[in-house]
Design an enzyme around this catalytic site. Sequence first.
Site, PDB file in Angstrom:
ATOM      1  N   ARG A   1       0.858  -1.183   0.000  1.00 31.18           N
ATOM      2  CA  ARG A   1       0.000   0.000   0.000  1.00 31.18           C
ATOM      3  C   ARG A   1       0.896   1.235   0.000  1.00 31.18           C
ATOM      4  O   ARG A   1       1.928   1.260   0.695  1.00 31.18           O
ATOM      5  CB  ARG A   1      -0.914   0.030   1.231  1.00 31.18           C
ATOM      6  CG  ARG A   1      -2.087  -0.944   1.174  1.00 31.18           C
ATOM      7  CD  ARG A   1      -3.140  -0.533   0.135  1.00 31.18           C
ATOM      8  NE  ARG A   1      -4.285  -1.432   0.080  1.00 31.18           N
ATOM      9  CZ  ARG A   1      -4.428  -2.462  -0.751  1.00 31.18           C
ATOM     10  NH1 ARG A   1      -3.464  -2.750  -1.606  1.00 31.18           N
ATOM     11  NH2 ARG A   1      -5.522  -3.201  -0.729  1.00 31.18           N
TER      12      ARG A   1
ATOM     13  N   GLU B   1      -3.022   7.853  -4.328  1.00 33.77           N
ATOM     14  CA  GLU B   1      -3.515   7.360  -5.618  1.00 33.77           C
ATOM     15  C   GLU B   1      -4.775   8.106  -6.010  1.00 33.77           C
ATOM     16  O   GLU B   1      -5.601   8.378  -5.138  1.00 33.77           O
ATOM     17  CB  GLU B   1      -3.775   5.848  -5.524  1.00 33.77           C
ATOM     18  CG  GLU B   1      -2.485   5.060  -5.618  1.00 33.77           C
ATOM     19  CD  GLU B   1      -2.673   3.557  -5.462  1.00 33.77           C
ATOM     20  OE1 GLU B   1      -3.692   3.035  -5.962  1.00 33.77           O
ATOM     21  OE2 GLU B   1      -1.801   2.933  -4.866  1.00 33.77           O
TER      22      GLU B   1
ATOM     23  N   HIS C   1      -0.952   0.275  -9.733  1.00 36.44           N
ATOM     24  CA  HIS C   1      -1.628  -0.655  -8.818  1.00 36.44           C
ATOM     25  C   HIS C   1      -2.218  -1.864  -9.565  1.00 36.44           C
ATOM     26  O   HIS C   1      -3.423  -2.110  -9.529  1.00 36.44           O
ATOM     27  CB  HIS C   1      -2.731   0.082  -8.032  1.00 36.44           C
ATOM     28  CG  HIS C   1      -3.097  -0.595  -6.732  1.00 36.44           C
ATOM     29  ND1 HIS C   1      -3.539   0.075  -5.624  1.00 36.44           N
ATOM     30  CD2 HIS C   1      -3.090  -1.905  -6.379  1.00 36.44           C
ATOM     31  CE1 HIS C   1      -3.789  -0.778  -4.637  1.00 36.44           C
ATOM     32  NE2 HIS C   1      -3.519  -1.994  -5.082  1.00 36.44           N
TER      33      HIS C   1
HETATM   34  C1  GLV Z   1      -5.076  -5.118  -3.933  1.00 37.09           C
HETATM   35  O1  GLV Z   1      -4.382  -4.132  -3.800  1.00 37.09           O
HETATM   36  C2  GLV Z   1      -5.570  -5.904  -2.863  1.00 37.09           C
HETATM   37  O2  GLV Z   1      -5.406  -5.572  -1.677  1.00 37.09           O
HETATM   38  O3  GLV Z   1      -6.188  -6.938  -3.161  1.00 37.09           O
END
Ligand code: GLV
Length: 355
Positions: free
Chosen positions: A260, A289, A307
């Site tokens: 993250r 983001e 991402h």
């Molecule tokens: C994607 O970022 C997830 O947490 O599945």
Amino acid sequence: GKYRVVSTKPMPGTRWINLLTAQDCRVEICTEKKTILSVEDILALIGDKCDGVIGQLTEDWGEVLFAALKRAGGTAFSNMAVGYNNVDVSAANKYGVAVGNTPGVLTETTAELAAALSLAAARRIVEADQFMRAGLYDGWLPHLFVGNLLKGQTVGVIGAGRIGSAYARMMVEGFKMNLIYYDLYQATRLEKFVTAYGQFLKANGEQPVTWKRAATMVDVLREADLISLHPVLDKTTYHLINKDSLAIMKKEAILVNASRGPVIDEAALVEHLKANPMFRVGLDVFEDEPYMKPGLAELKNAVVVPHIASASKWTREGMATLAALNVLGKIKGFPIWSDPNQVVVFLEEKSAPPL
Ligand code: GLV
Ligand code: GLV
């Protein structure tokens, strides 16, 4: 359908829809064009009657939405993601809404993307690609795009859960890297794997690989040549990588983040990348983001992707399926949901459904 289930986004595949419609659910999929839905948008989707919602990691699932879901008679919410830092689980529980996530099916896909970023950064793939396309290649040279050899170097893994362990295995086995990891829990299976692989290499007359469980994160920062971040995002991991931790890392180290964005202080990272051109980074996630911090986009020593770590067809269909099963399981009262105060890890890695 007796039950109304809302998905805030169209999701890959049809299996998830079929599962729900076969079990008395009417599925409503939001087709709103804008990428990120606001709380107001989602309130409108929930409406007066809604039994369960499948939502996305870009949405703010807090007090307001869970209160609305309860008023609409809803009891189930699933994030289509393994991470659930966008979900206030205690607010959900307060309103009697169970929360699910989608672990397991994205482990290998996410680890492979972290490996891809590692290689892209180590061998300067994106820079070299841009150089080719710009028509700048006018002949082989001994110093053209010289990067890092991974073999024999040390890979550092911060957070050795499912994804971190899968990534570590890939880098150790694929590139014969030594491992140092930091996690509150001991990654026993991973340790056994590296030990066995080290013995195998030794028996074949090769340099064996080694592993070490670091006592502190600082040891990983200091010793590793390549570091990949795989913690959950919470108060304790916010800005885990900051000005001070960057200063501890080797000047020619590579840092990868497919967890993250806020795990890294991105502004501090930009400064560090500017000051240390041999330090390279591969980023799948960002602090704000969809934005990048000023300066990041101009830096050649950064590889950035939007991402996409879990973005394989098999995984995205699997995530949609698990999210649907989570919601269905709660609505229909499958025994897995007996403890409403728990975020349900619905399926373990090994039992992930073959799609
Ligand atoms: C994607 O970022 C997830 O947490 O599945
Ligand atoms: C996610 O699946 C993790 O625990 O790493």
